[in-house]
Write a protein that holds these residues in place. Structure first.
Motif, PDB file in Angstrom:
ATOM      1  N   PHE A 160       0.879  -1.171   0.000  1.00 51.93           N
ATOM      2  CA  PHE A 160       0.000   0.000   0.000  1.00 51.93           C
ATOM      3  C   PHE A 160       0.916   1.219   0.000  1.00 51.93           C
ATOM      4  N   LEU A 161       0.732   2.098  -0.975  1.00 54.64           N
ATOM      5  CA  LEU A 161       1.525   3.327  -1.049  1.00 54.64           C
ATOM      6  C   LEU A 161       0.564   4.509  -1.001  1.00 54.64           C
ATOM      7  N   GLY A 162       0.639   5.277   0.065  1.00 54.69           N
ATOM      8  CA  GLY A 162      -0.299   6.395   0.220  1.00 54.69           C
ATOM      9  C   GLY A 162       0.437   7.713   0.323  1.00 54.69           C
ATOM     10  N   TYR A 163      -0.267   8.788   0.025  1.00 57.29           N
ATOM     11  CA  TYR A 163       0.289  10.131   0.263  1.00 57.29           C
ATOM     12  C   TYR A 163      -0.828  10.972   0.859  1.00 57.29           C
ATOM     13  N   GLN A 164      -0.512  11.590   1.991  1.00 54.51           N
ATOM     14  CA  GLN A 164      -1.479  12.346   2.774  1.00 54.51           C
ATOM     15  C   GLN A 164      -0.784  13.573   3.327  1.00 54.51           C
ATOM     16  N   THR A 165      -1.575  14.587   3.684  1.00 53.29           N
ATOM     17  CA  THR A 165      -0.939  15.781   4.249  1.00 53.29           C
ATOM     18  C   THR A 165      -0.584  15.591   5.724  1.00 53.29           C
ATOM     19  N   SER A 166      -1.037  14.519   6.344  1.00 51.86           N
ATOM     20  CA  SER A 166      -0.664  14.280   7.743  1.00 51.86           C
ATOM     21  C   SER A 166      -0.215  12.840   7.915  1.00 51.86           C
ATOM     22  N   SER A 167       0.366  12.569   9.095  1.00 48.87           N
ATOM     23  CA  SER A 167       0.857  11.210   9.353  1.00 48.87           C
ATOM     24  C   SER A 167      -0.150  10.394  10.158  1.00 48.87           C
ATOM     25  N   HIS A 168      -1.411  10.869  10.182  1.00 54.10           N
ATOM     26  CA  HIS A 168      -2.407  10.220  11.054  1.00 54.10           C
ATOM     27  C   HIS A 168      -2.702   8.768  10.662  1.00 54.10           C
ATOM     28  N   LEU A 169      -2.414   8.413   9.403  1.00 50.49           N
ATOM     29  CA  LEU A 169      -2.816   7.089   8.916  1.00 50.49           C
ATOM     30  C   LEU A 169      -1.911   5.966   9.451  1.00 50.49           C
ATOM     31  N   ARG A 170      -0.745   6.353   9.970  1.00 57.32           N
ATOM     32  CA  ARG A 170       0.245   5.358  10.394  1.00 57.32           C
ATOM     33  C   ARG A 170      -0.350   4.349  11.392  1.00 57.32           C
ATOM     34  N   SER A 171      -0.988   4.849  12.431  1.00 57.93           N
ATOM     35  CA  SER A 171      -1.493   3.938  13.470  1.00 57.93           C
ATOM     36  C   SER A 171      -2.597   3.037  12.915  1.00 57.93           C
ATOM     37  N   HIS A 172      -3.403   3.557  12.000  1.00 59.65           N
ATOM     38  CA  HIS A 172      -4.469   2.739  11.400  1.00 59.65           C
ATOM     39  C   HIS A 172      -3.869   1.645  10.510  1.00 59.65           C
ATOM     40  N   LEU A 173      -2.861   2.011   9.747  1.00 58.03           N
ATOM     41  CA  LEU A 173      -2.229   1.023   8.848  1.00 58.03           C
ATOM     42  C   LEU A 173      -1.586  -0.115   9.645  1.00 58.03           C
ATOM     43  N   ARG A 174      -1.051   0.222  10.822  1.00 62.48           N
ATOM     44  CA  ARG A 174      -0.345  -0.793  11.626  1.00 62.48           C
ATOM     45  C   ARG A 174      -1.270  -1.930  12.051  1.00 62.48           C
ATOM     46  N   LYS A 175      -2.567  -1.684  12.057  1.00 64.75           N
ATOM     47  CA  LYS A 175      -3.519  -2.750  12.427  1.00 64.75           C
ATOM     48  C   LYS A 175      -3.577  -3.839  11.356  1.00 64.75           C
ATOM     49  N   TYR A 176      -3.205  -3.497  10.128  1.00 64.53           N
ATOM     50  CA  TYR A 176      -3.344  -4.449   9.016  1.00 64.53           C
ATOM     51  C   TYR A 176      -2.015  -4.829   8.371  1.00 64.53           C
ATOM     52  N   PHE A 177      -0.989  -4.030   8.614  1.00 61.44           N
ATOM     53  CA  PHE A 177       0.309  -4.284   7.973  1.00 61.44           C
ATOM     54  C   PHE A 177       1.413  -4.259   9.028  1.00 61.44           C
ATOM     55  N   PRO A 178       2.198  -5.365   9.129  1.00 58.55           N
ATOM     56  CA  PRO A 178       3.275  -5.358  10.121  1.00 58.55           C
ATOM     57  C   PRO A 178       4.364  -4.343   9.816  1.00 58.55           C
ATOM     58  N   GLU A 179       4.519  -4.022   8.536  1.00 59.88           N
ATOM     59  CA  GLU A 179       5.585  -3.072   8.199  1.00 59.88           C
ATOM     60  C   GLU A 179       4.984  -1.771   7.659  1.00 59.88           C
ATOM     61  N   VAL A 180       5.186  -0.680   8.380  1.00 56.69           N
ATOM     62  CA  VAL A 180       4.687   0.625   7.931  1.00 56.69           C
ATOM     63  C   VAL A 180       5.822   1.644   8.056  1.00 56.69           C
ATOM     64  N   GLU A 181       6.124   2.291   6.941  1.00 56.02           N
ATOM     65  CA  GLU A 181       7.166   3.330   6.954  1.00 56.02           C
ATOM     66  C   GLU A 181       6.581   4.619   6.414  1.00 56.02           C
ATOM     67  N   THR A 182       7.061   5.740   6.934  1.00 62.35           N
ATOM     68  CA  THR A 182       6.619   7.027   6.379  1.00 62.35           C
ATOM     69  C   THR A 182       7.847   7.886   6.063  1.00 62.35           C
ATOM     70  N   GLU A 183       7.704   8.728   5.083  1.00 60.22           N
ATOM     71  CA  GLU A 183       8.746   9.700   4.766  1.00 60.22           C
ATOM     72  C   GLU A 183       8.060  10.980   4.305  1.00 60.22           C
ATOM     73  N   MET A 184       8.710  12.117   4.533  1.00 56.23           N
ATOM     74  CA  MET A 184       8.108  13.394   4.148  1.00 56.23           C
ATOM     75  C   MET A 184       8.653  13.866   2.805  1.00 56.23           C
ATOM     76  N   GLU A 185       7.777  14.450   2.005  1.00 57.89           N
ATOM     77  CA  GLU A 185       8.215  15.123   0.782  1.00 57.89           C
ATOM     78  C   GLU A 185       7.847  16.603   0.931  1.00 57.89           C
ATOM     79  N   TYR A 186       8.869  17.431   1.084  1.00 55.41           N
ATOM     80  CA  TYR A 186       8.627  18.855   1.315  1.00 55.41           C
ATOM     81  C   TYR A 186       8.453  19.637   0.019  1.00 55.41           C
ATOM     82  N   MET A 187       8.854  19.038  -1.111  1.00 50.19           N
ATOM     83  CA  MET A 187       8.679  19.718  -2.403  1.00 50.19           C
ATOM     84  C   MET A 187       7.278  19.414  -2.919  1.00 50.19           C
ATOM     85  N   ASN A 188       6.316  19.832  -2.160  1.00 47.59           N
ATOM     86  CA  ASN A 188       4.907  19.623  -2.475  1.00 47.59           C
ATOM     87  C   ASN A 188       4.146  20.707  -1.718  1.00 47.59           C
TER      88      ASN A 188
END
Ligand code: SAM
Length: 202
Positions: A160-188
């Motif tokens: 699953f590859l998502g892009y959101q303006t906040s990192s709120h989805l991380r905790s929700h994703l962890r319920k379904y995926f053992p591996e969750v990583e986030t990175e910021m893109e500031y050129m947006n």
């Protein structure tokens, strides 16, 4: 494909159309559009880095809008790959259908229906789900139903590859995926949090 002078033109999408005007018009009519500018090419490339385009792929895209992301993916996909783009906004869906490519199926429905939509295409698995829909606007039950359906559709090495303006989805994703990583893109505009979630750890 990118401007050779390295300049950033956030208002112009890959197709060269004035994407921002289309976004503003639809944003004013439809709150779910959630953005007045298309995602930047920097964010698109950051997401695409996680995709193995050398293989024949089945990709599902949530919230393609007028196809700023979709067109880049189609440029990179093998001829036998396929993409289903699921978009609630009918104006965007109509625009996207104008991009004629037999690998692309545009469905004017909600990501909530993803399992039925995949099943209608005889897909029991997808390799990647790419999502730009505003998950923070969805109520908790709907959010979880979509993420659960995505996790069922993705194979063991699917992402699953998502892009959101906040990192709120991380905790929700962890319920379904053992591996969750986030990175910021500031050129947006605004800066974007890019999510990568999968079932395999390590
Ligand atoms: C922030 S825009 C992202 C658009 C585009 N992918 C980009 O990168 O610029 C979110 C898009 O998701 C669509 N959308 C919102 N909720 C959706 C849902 N439940 N299912 C499918 N599309 C949805 C909106 O209509 C809008 O086109």
């Amino acid at each position: 494909m990118f401007p050779s002078d390295g300049s950033q033109d956030f208002s112009r999408n890959y197709s060269g159309s004035m994407g921002t005007l289309t976004y503003i018009r639809n944003f004013l009519k439809d709150r779910q559009v959630a953005s007045i500018t298309p995602t930047s090419r920097f964010t698109i490339e950051r997401v695409c880095r996680h995709i193995d385009f050398s293989r024949d792929l089945r990709i599902i895209e949530f919230g393609p809008a007028d196809g700023v992301f979709t067109k880049v993916i189609l440029e990179k996909l093998t001829p036998a790959s396929q993409i289903i783009a699921i978009e609630t906004n009918s104006d965007f869906a109509r625009l996207l259908r104008q991009h004629r490519d037999e690998r692309l199926t545009v469905v004017n429905r909600s990501a909530e229906d993803v399992r039925e939509i995949a099943s209608n295409k005889n897909w029991d698995r997808a390799d990647y789900v790419i999502s730009g829909i505003p998950f923070s606007f969805l109520n908790k039950d709907v959010k979880h139903r979509i993420l659960q359906d995505v996790s069922k559709l993705l194979g063991d090495d699917g992402l699953f590859l998502g892009y959101q303006t906040s990192s709120h989805l991380r905790s929700h994703l962890r319920k379904y995926f053992p591996e969750v990583e986030t990175e910021m893109e500031y050129m947006n505009i605004p800066p974007m949090c890019v999510y990568r979630a999968g079932k395999q750890t390590g």
